[in-house]
Enzyme design. Structure first.
Site, short mmCIF file in Angstrom:
data_model
loop_
_atom_site.label_atom_id
_atom_site.label_comp_id
_atom_site.label_asym_id
_atom_site.label_seq_id
_atom_site.Cartn_x
_atom_site.Cartn_y
_atom_site.Cartn_z
N SER A 165 0.83 -1.22 0.00
CA SER A 165 0.00 0.00 0.00
C SER A 165 0.86 1.26 0.00
O SER A 165 2.09 1.19 0.13
CB SER A 165 -0.98 -0.04 1.19
OG SER A 165 -0.57 0.75 2.25
N ILE A 218 3.14 4.46 -0.24
CA ILE A 218 4.36 4.88 -0.95
C ILE A 218 5.08 3.66 -1.55
O ILE A 218 5.56 3.70 -2.68
CB ILE A 218 5.29 5.66 0.02
CG1 ILE A 218 4.58 6.93 0.53
CG2 ILE A 218 6.60 6.01 -0.66
CD1 ILE A 218 5.28 7.64 1.68
N ASP A 239 7.16 -10.37 8.33
CA ASP A 239 6.93 -9.30 9.31
C ASP A 239 8.30 -8.73 9.65
O ASP A 239 9.12 -9.37 10.31
CB ASP A 239 6.26 -9.88 10.57
CG ASP A 239 5.96 -8.78 11.59
OD1 ASP A 239 6.55 -7.67 11.47
OD2 ASP A 239 5.16 -9.03 12.51
N TYR A 282 8.74 8.42 16.91
CA TYR A 282 8.70 8.24 15.45
C TYR A 282 9.72 9.14 14.77
O TYR A 282 10.51 8.71 13.92
CB TYR A 282 7.29 8.51 14.93
CG TYR A 282 7.15 8.45 13.43
CD1 TYR A 282 7.02 7.23 12.77
CD2 TYR A 282 7.15 9.61 12.66
CE1 TYR A 282 6.90 7.17 11.39
CE2 TYR A 282 7.03 9.57 11.28
CZ TYR A 282 6.91 8.34 10.64
OH TYR A 282 6.79 8.30 9.27
N THR A 297 -2.15 7.96 2.37
CA THR A 297 -1.95 6.51 2.28
C THR A 297 -2.77 5.88 3.41
O THR A 297 -3.57 6.54 4.06
CB THR A 297 -0.46 6.15 2.49
OG1 THR A 297 -0.11 6.47 3.84
CG2 THR A 297 0.47 6.87 1.53
N1 NAP Z 1 1.99 8.67 4.88
C1 NAP Z 1 2.74 9.65 5.34
O1 NAP Z 1 2.25 10.77 5.62
C2 NAP Z 1 4.23 9.44 5.51
C3 NAP Z 1 5.03 10.58 5.65
C4 NAP Z 1 6.40 10.44 5.80
C5 NAP Z 1 6.96 9.17 5.81
N2 NAP Z 1 6.15 8.08 5.70
C6 NAP Z 1 6.81 6.76 5.74
O2 NAP Z 1 6.53 6.10 4.52
C7 NAP Z 1 6.62 4.70 4.69
C8 NAP Z 1 5.42 4.04 4.04
O3 NAP Z 1 4.25 4.47 4.68
P1 NAP Z 1 2.87 4.66 3.93
O4 NAP Z 1 2.41 6.04 4.21
O5 NAP Z 1 2.95 4.20 2.53
O6 NAP Z 1 1.96 3.69 4.83
P2 NAP Z 1 0.94 2.53 4.46
O7 NAP Z 1 0.05 2.91 3.33
O8 NAP Z 1 0.30 2.16 5.76
O9 NAP Z 1 1.88 1.33 3.97
C9 NAP Z 1 2.73 0.68 4.86
C10 NAP Z 1 3.33 -0.55 4.18
O10 NAP Z 1 4.24 -1.16 5.11
C11 NAP Z 1 3.89 -2.54 5.27
N3 NAP Z 1 4.17 -2.93 6.67
C12 NAP Z 1 3.68 -2.37 7.80
N4 NAP Z 1 4.14 -3.03 8.88
C13 NAP Z 1 4.93 -4.02 8.40
C14 NAP Z 1 5.69 -5.06 9.02
N5 NAP Z 1 5.69 -5.22 10.36
N6 NAP Z 1 6.39 -5.90 8.23
C15 NAP Z 1 6.37 -5.77 6.88
N7 NAP Z 1 5.68 -4.82 6.23
C16 NAP Z 1 4.97 -3.95 7.00
C17 NAP Z 1 2.40 -2.61 4.96
O11 NAP Z 1 2.05 -3.89 4.45
P3 NAP Z 1 1.37 -5.07 5.29
O12 NAP Z 1 0.34 -4.47 6.20
O13 NAP Z 1 0.81 -5.97 4.22
O14 NAP Z 1 2.49 -5.74 6.02
C18 NAP Z 1 2.29 -1.59 3.82
O15 NAP Z 1 2.64 -2.19 2.61
C19 NAP Z 1 6.75 4.46 6.19
O16 NAP Z 1 8.09 4.18 6.52
C20 NAP Z 1 6.32 5.80 6.80
O17 NAP Z 1 6.93 6.02 8.05
C21 NAP Z 1 4.80 8.18 5.54
#
Ligand code: NAP
Length: 252
Positions: free
Chosen positions: A12, A14, A60, A149, A184
Site C-alpha cells: 500500500s 508509498i 513481518d 517516530y 496513504t
Molecule cells: N503517509 C505519510 O504521511 C508518511 C510521511 C512520511 C513518511 N512516511 C513513511 O513512509 C513509509 C510508508 O508508509 P505509507 O504512508 O505508505 O503507509 P501505508 O500505506 O500504511 O503502507 C505501509 C506498508 O508497510 C507494510 N508494513 C507495515 N508493517 C509491516 C511489518 N511489520 N512488516 C512488513 N511490512 C509492513 C504494509 O504492508 P502489510 O500491512 O501488508 O504488512 C504496507 O505495505 C513508512 O516508513 C512511513 O513512516 C509516511
C-alpha cells in the site's frame, strides 16, 4: 541485464507506488510485506501489465526472522538486487510515554532495526558487485523533535547521509526520502487524527516517488518532495529547536 529492485511495504501507499513505477520502468521486483494475498495480487498484475519478474516475500519486518527472509533476497547472487527501497513502516496513535512499551519495541524494530539489517545486507552485497542504490524512506519528521517516530526517522536520515558519502568509492548511492503528509493507509491504520491537517499539506504517493527517483538520478542524498516541504524542512533545521518542538506539538 534487467535491473532488479526490492521494495518493502509494497502492498500500500508509498511502497506500492514505488513498485508500480519501477515495474513501469522495466525493473524486475522483489516485493515484501506481511499480507501474502495482497502481494500475490500485485505481483500478478505487474507481471501481466509490464512483463517483469516479480518475486514475493511474506515477512513481518519487526521480527528477526522477517528481516532475515528479506535480507536473503538481497544476498541471493543468482538474482542480484540493484535498488533497495526500505519503506515499510507504521506509527502509533499516542505519544511516547503514554503508549505500551511493547508497541514501542515493535516500532523500533520496524523503523530502525529492519532498515539497518537490510542496508547491511545490501551494502555488503552491492560493494562486492560494483555498486547499487538504496532509498531509505524517512520523513520530514526527521528534522523535528517530535516523539519516538521522529527520532527513528532522524536515525535513518543520519545513517543514510553518512553511508552515501562513505560508500561513494564503491559506487553505492544512498538516499533518505523525507516526505511530509502523504495520503496513504498510514494515518487510518495508526488511528491518528489528521482532520486538522490543511489540504495544502497533503502529497500524493506517486508524486513523492517521482521526486525521489528524479533526485536519485541526480545523486541527491536527501530528497524532500515538493517546494513547500523543502521550505518547512529548511525552517525546522535553522529555527531554534525549542520553537520548532513547540510548533510541532500541535496535531500529528
Ligand atoms: N503517509 C505519510 O504521511 C508518511 C510521511 C512520511 C513518511 N512516511 C513513511 O513512509 C513509509 C510508508 O508508509 P505509507 O504512508 O505508505 O503507509 P501505508 O500505506 O500504511 O503502507 C505501509 C506498508 O508497510 C507494510 N508494513 C507495515 N508493517 C509491516 C511489518 N511489520 N512488516 C512488513 N511490512 C509492513 C504494509 O504492508 P502489510 O500491512 O501488508 O504488512 C504496507 O505495505 C513508512 O516508513 C512511513 O513512516 C509516511
Amino acid at each position: 541485464m534487467t535491473r532488479r529492485a526490492l521494495v518493502t511495504g509494497a502492498t500500500s501507499g508509498i511502497g506500492n507506488a514505488f513498485a508500480r513505477e519501477l515495474a513501469k520502468r522495466g525493473l524486475d521486483l522483489v516485493i515484501v510485506a506481511r499480507t501474502t494475498d495482497q502481494l500475490e495480487a500485485i505481483a500478478a498484475e505487474l507481471r501481466s501489465k509490464h512483463g517483469v519478474e516479480v518475486d514475493v516475500v511474506t515477512a513481518d519486518l519487526a521480527t528477526l526472522a522477517g528481516m532475515q527472509a528479506a535480507a536473503n533476497a538481497l544476498t541471493d547472487s543468482a538474482r542480484p538486487v540493484d535498488l533497495l527501497v526500505n519503506n515499510a513502516g507504521a506509527s502509533l496513535a499516542g505519544w511516547f510515554g503514554t503508549t505500551d512499551i511493547a508497541d514501542e519495541d515493535y516500532q523500533l524494530d520496524l523503523l530502525v532495526r529492519a532498515p539497518m539489517h537490510l542496508m547491511d545486507a545490501a551494502i555488503k552485497t552491492m560493494a562486492g558487485r560494483g555498486g547499487g542504490e538504496i532509498i531509505n524512506v524517512a520523513s520530514v519528521a526527521a528534522f523535528t523533535p517530535r516523539g519516538a517516530y521522529s527520532a527513528h526517522k532522524a536515525w535513518l536520515l543520519n545513517l543514510s547521509r553518512w553511508a552515501d558519502i562513505h560508500y561513494d568509492d564503491v559506487n553505492i548511492s544512498v538516499q533518505a526520502l523525507c516526505p511530509g503528509f502523504v495520503r496513504t493507509e498510514f494515518h487510518p491504520r495508526g488511528q491518528m487524527d489528521v482532520s486538522g491537517v490543511p489540504k495544502w499539506m497533503w502529497l500524493k504517493a506517486d508524486k513523492v516517488v517521482a521526486a525521489s527517483l528524479r533526485d536519485l538520478d541526480r545523486d541527491k542524498p536527501v530528497s524532500i518532495p515538493s517546494f513547500r516541504y523543502k521550505v518547512l524542512a529548511g525552517l525546522a533545521q535553522y529555527l531554534p529547536k525549542t520553537l520548532v518542538t513547540r510548533m510541532a506539538k500541535r496535531g500529528r
